[in-house]
Design a protein around this motif. Structure first.
Motif, short mmCIF file in Angstrom:
data_model
loop_
_atom_site.label_atom_id
_atom_site.label_comp_id
_atom_site.label_asym_id
_atom_site.label_seq_id
_atom_site.Cartn_x
_atom_site.Cartn_y
_atom_site.Cartn_z
N HIS A 27 8.87 6.78 -2.20
CA HIS A 27 9.10 6.64 -0.77
C HIS A 27 9.89 7.81 -0.20
CE1 HIS A 27 8.01 2.51 -1.84
NE2 HIS A 27 7.79 2.29 -0.56
N GLU A 378 3.27 0.85 6.22
CA GLU A 378 4.18 1.89 5.75
C GLU A 378 3.48 3.17 5.30
OE1 GLU A 378 6.59 0.04 2.74
OE2 GLU A 378 7.73 -1.13 4.20
N TYR A 386 9.04 4.82 4.45
CA TYR A 386 7.58 4.81 4.29
C TYR A 386 7.19 5.43 2.95
CZ TYR A 386 6.06 3.26 8.93
OH TYR A 386 5.78 2.52 10.05
N TRP A 387 5.98 5.08 2.48
CA TRP A 387 5.44 5.74 1.29
C TRP A 387 5.33 7.23 1.54
CZ3 TRP A 387 4.94 3.59 -3.32
CH2 TRP A 387 4.83 2.19 -3.42
#
Length: 453
Positions: A27, A378, A386-387
């Motif tokens: 992330h 995400e 977020y990813w």
């Protein structure tokens, strides 16, 4: 492994800023200026390069299962990653067609084992699988695909009562291929009688013409408004159709109309309808034969304007490989579709370089808006939490397309010989550096997309 990207020109949410980005546990954990390099296992100095959210391609055909002589998920996902596409949504016209939940799961299982990119698969609709469609898990499946015109792997849905029922009760977004089948068949017979077997390649744009597209898109739009159905019309190929769509703007994870209501009907443009036009049939012939057809030059300009006006919401590829042997067949036998996923971003950045679209708008249409349109969880933005689906792009370098550097299994591209003034140097997929300066790291596979519905 944690990674700190420093000195990047971050293109995100309508701005370009020089920032650092820290990636940990897949992330994005921190975005800022002058982040401490000792906070990461690996530091990448991105000075002079653009850092963008990975491209999300909402329409690809990776041909597995059943058509793996053309392509497969493993190789096409590699091609995607090499071109900066970190997530894809794949279509159901494989063999067998993806018309049951077990067949849908089979594709997810293949992707989990082989795909370097993140993935999702459409559930296919037919004239007779309504009950299977209704079982779709809307939090883990991107949408329902309806072919309202026949194309490769004929999955035509043309029973009016079935279409009404699907639009009235669909549990999630419906994506449609819109070409009016009676119009196409009528015109096919007309030109077969006129030319016999010796037809010019540009006949494709006259058979699958503006009338066929507009009639079908209008019908789909009317069904959506009648039933309050979330509809996404794929690969708009005519300027005639763009007036079916209202301008929309992204806001809080949604695409909204000017009155603040969610946009019910969204649309997609594909890179080949923005790059090629009917004049290119003379040099490329069947290589650019696709459904819906590439048409006269003024349509290309109208589609781009609709992208800029936010009538068309996202940009994708409709990546659809066939072997060169298949494409070399006579017009009537040659299949429709072309491989595009490796160079989709190069195409759009070239149009940006020509002053036709800003780099911020490219990112919006290829990442942000796709995530909002499909409610992907995400992904699609450079945001903390977020990813880390991220790409680094060098716009001072070039990419010349040749058979030696084409990753798709089919081994050819309609862009062969073209030099693009951009190069994807790094691709992070869910935090994993999957591609770096021409080399792949396949030790970690992509992840299944999830949806906030």
């Amino acid at each position: 492994m944690s990674t700190l990207i420093v000195n990047a020109r971050v293109v995100n949410e309508n701005s370009v800023q020089e920032l650092d980005v820290l990636i940990e546990n897949g992330h994005i954990t921190k975005i800022g200026s002058d982040l401490q390099s000792n906070a990461a296992d690996r530091v990448i100095d991105a000075r002079g390069k653009y850092l963008m959210p990975g491209v999300i391609d909402d329409q690809v055909h990776f041909r597995e299962p059943g058509l793996t002589h053309k392509a497969n998920i493993y190789m096409e996902a590699r091609a995607a990653v090499a071109g900066g596409v970190t997530s894809f949504m794949e279509m159901p016209n494989t063999v067998p067609n993806t018309l049951t939940q077990p067949l849908l799961q089979d594709k997810y299982d293949i992707a989990a084992a082989t795909s370097l990119a993140n993935y999702s698969f459409f559930m296919g609709a037919s004239n007779s699988n309504y009950d299977e469609v209704m079982k779709t898990d809307v939090t883990e499946v991107c949408g329902i695909k309806i072919f309202m015109g026949s194309s490769t792997g004929n999955m035509l849905v043309d029973a009016p009562e079935v279409l009404e029922k699907l639009f009235a009760n669909a549990p999630c977004l419906i994506a449609t291929h819109c070409e009016d089948e009676p119009t196409v068949r009528q015109r096919m017979e007309l030109y077969r009688e006129m030319y016999g077997e010796n037809v010019p390649y540009n006949i494709h744009a006259l058979i699958r013409n503006e009338e066929a597209c507009l009639k079908s898109s209008s019908f789909a739009t009317s069904l959506a408004h009648k039933n309050n159905t979330r509809l996404h019309i794929l690969h708009i190929s005519t300027g005639d159709e763009v007036f079916l769509f209202e301008p929309g703007n992204r806001s809080n994870g949604q695409i909204l109309l000017s009155n603040g209501l969610p946009k019910l009907v969204t649309a997609e443009a594909c890179v080949h309808h923005l790059w090629f036009d009917a004049e290119d049939y003379h040099n490329l012939g069947n290589k650019i034969k696709c459904n819906p057809a590439i048409k006269a030059p003024h349509h290309k300009e109208a589609i781009l304007q609709a992208v800029l006006d936010n009538r068309i919401d996202v940009i994708a590829t409709d990546h659809a490989p066939h072997t060169m042997e298949e494409k070399k067949q006579h017009y009537w036998q040659a299949p429709s579709g072309l491989p595009l996923v490796q160079h989709t971003l190069n195409v759009m950045l070239e149009l940006s370089r020509q002053g036709k679209i800003s780099i911020e708008r490219v990112v919006e249409k290829m990442s942000h808006a796709v995530a909002d349109c499909f409610q992907i969880r995400e992904r699609g933005y450079i945001r903390e939490g977020y990813w880390a689906d991220l790409i680094l792009v060098d716009t001072e370098a070039t990419t010349t397309v040749s058979p030696d550097n084409i990753e798709s299994k089919c081994g050819w591209s309609p862009f062969e010989g073209t030099t693009f003034h951009s190069q994807v140097t790094h691709t992070f997929v869910s935090g994993h550096l999957a591609f770096e300066n021409g080399k792949f790291d396949e030790s970690i596979k992509g992840k299944r997309l999830n949806f906030s519905r």
